[in-house]
Design an enzyme around this catalytic site. Structure first.
Site, short mmCIF file in Angstrom:
data_model
loop_
_atom_site.label_atom_id
_atom_site.label_comp_id
_atom_site.label_asym_id
_atom_site.label_seq_id
_atom_site.Cartn_x
_atom_site.Cartn_y
_atom_site.Cartn_z
N ASP A 167 -25.37 10.56 -66.41
CA ASP A 167 -26.48 10.02 -65.66
C ASP A 167 -27.11 8.91 -66.50
O ASP A 167 -27.00 8.92 -67.74
CB ASP A 167 -27.52 11.10 -65.35
N LEU A 200 -22.57 20.06 -48.54
CA LEU A 200 -23.46 21.07 -49.11
C LEU A 200 -24.70 21.27 -48.25
O LEU A 200 -25.29 20.32 -47.76
CB LEU A 200 -23.89 20.66 -50.52
N CYS A 206 -30.72 13.96 -45.98
CA CYS A 206 -29.40 13.68 -45.40
C CYS A 206 -29.46 13.34 -43.92
O CYS A 206 -29.20 12.19 -43.54
CB CYS A 206 -28.48 14.88 -45.62
#
Length: 446
Positions: A32, A161, A271
């Site tokens: 990251d 997910l 999402c």
């Protein structure tokens, strides 16, 4: 020799995927660009709430006593390039500010940083939700920028997910979809996912565009189903019907099914809302905008539910929020998560606050994130404290803790026993038996 895996981006998707790959037996290196996040993960600490993820991290992160040591984290692109055979891209693809379209800048930046470090054969696997056509473009970028050239392949492997079930969904997926351009990529991904495939998980091999479309198509279908039952809730309220019984009846039809047929204040999160909007935008770019015009109404119905809850609450307290205390139970967009992105609950709370209501919120896991988004709202340490002195109680996120509340105990602390169930999960009979005026969305008489 066993494959070594890297995971680029260690947010909700990446941290979960990295821990799951370690659980499947691979050596994993997560990257990251935020040093604080890497430091936190390297201590086995999770930067978000996701059931089971903290235990999985501590089981595998190198340096933790008793851990396997298969999972490490870094900020070095060079280290990632040298280490990995398979590189998973798990970076964010948010909605562009002021537009419907998807912001690909994080994905593009990740590929541009990774590619120059790929000096030997490797497979780069995209998991982020992207506009159709992105994979082919990124494959060309990799071939141009990677020193290994055509020995660096790209595959697209969309994630499915569910927040609150992410660990389970990664280790035991209901399907694995891979978009590939050659047999080698398919072979490597079959090796990566050998355990779930061996357990019976379907492995679907497609081309790039189809793999990219699978995630957006699935989310669009779910959003449509949710908005459909919420549209039926509007009709039920106009006709004095009961949307819960309606959903039960049509859900027995196996062609329709019962899932995602609970009417309420609609969907949110990071999402569904942005994915259906990006899908519409991309369809327009491709000249297929008419195919997805129905998604505009899906989005409209969803947003309308939030305003309807505000109207119900205002009506319940006498037509004005001025001088009225409103208890809001729930801040996250769904239970078993601390995610407040595009949360219907917080949106409703914010609207009421702007109209003069004194809003107090309680959420089991989302308080800190909610404070960052709406610092001007009041927050309580418990559901009972949030309800203290309230003229109306709004149930806006379906946490089990709220379903288990004792209506009599809550009634002892409020100013008026009025409750609005924005998720249709409370026991109406129990609340009414305790002297409450109870109203649920889409159930004017129930």
């Amino acid at each position: 020799m066993a494959l070594k895996i890297t995971v680029i981006g260690t947010g909700y998707l990446g941290a979960t995927h990295a821990a799951a790959m370690a659980e499947l037996g691979f050596e994993v290196l997560g990257l990251d660009v935020v040093p604080e996040k890497i430091a936190m993960l390297s201590r086995g600490e999770v930067p978000m709430y996701e059931p089971g993820l903290d235990e999985l991290l501590r089981k595998h992160v190198a340096g933790i006593e008793g851990a396997t040591g298969r999972l490490r984290f870094t900020t070095s692109w060079e280290e990632v390039g040298e280490f990995g055979d398979v590189h998973f891209l798990c970076v964010n693809t948010p909605q562009k500010h002021g537009e419907y379209a998807c912001d690909m800048s994080f994905v593009d930046s990740a590929v541009a940083s990774l590619a120059p470090q790929l000096r030997r054969p490797a497979l780069v696997v995209g998991k982020s939700t992207v506009p159709v056509g992105s994979a082919a473009r990124l494959a060309r970028t990799l071939a141009e920028l990677a020193p290994a050239g055509n020995d660096v392949e790209l595959a697209w492997n969309p994630e499915f997910l569910r927040e609150g079930f992410a660990v389970q969904d990664t280790l035991h997926p209901d399907r694995i979809v891979v978009g590939v351009a050659g047999e080698r990529a398919e072979k490597l991904l079959r090796e990566v996912y050998a355990t779930p495939i061996g357990d019976g998980t379907p492995f679907v091999v497609t081309d790039y565009p189809t793999a990219e479309l699978v995630k957006t198509a699935a989310n669009s279908f779910l959003a449509t189903k949710i908005s459909f039952i919420n549209a039926m809730a509007e009709v039920c309220e106009a006709a004095d019907g009961d949307v819960v019984k309606l959903a039960e009846a049509i859900g027995h039809d196996e062609r329709i099914g019962r899932k995602f047929l609970r009417a309420g204040i609609g969907f949110g999160g990071g999402c569904l809302p942005k994915d259906i909007r990006a899908f519409m935008a991309r369809a327009g770019e491709l000249g297929a905008d008419q195919a997805l015009t129905f998604l505009r109404e899906v989005d409209s119905i969803n947003m309308r539910r939030r305003g309807h809850m505000v109207e119900l609450a205002r009506e319940t307290v006498g037509g004005s929020f001025l001088g009225r205390r409103v208890a809001v139970l729930g801040a996250t967009f769904k239970p078993d998560s601390d995610d407040v992105r595009d949360s219907p609950a917080l949106n409703v709370a914010g609207q009421i606050h702007l109209q003069g209501g004194q809003v107090t919120i309680y959420d089991p896991k989302g308080m800190n994130n909610a404070r960052q988004v709406f610092p001007t709202l009041s927050y309580a340490p418990s559901a009972l404290e949030a309800c203290r002195g309230a003229h109306v109680v709004l149930h806006l996120t379906e946490w089990a803790e709220f379903r288990d509340l004792d209506p009599a105990a809550v009634g002892d602390v409020v100013a008026a026993r009025r409750v609005l169930d924005g998720r249709n999960t409370l026991d109406a009979a129990a609340w009414r038996a305790a002297g409450w005026t109870f109203r649920a969305m889409g159930r004017p008489q129930a």
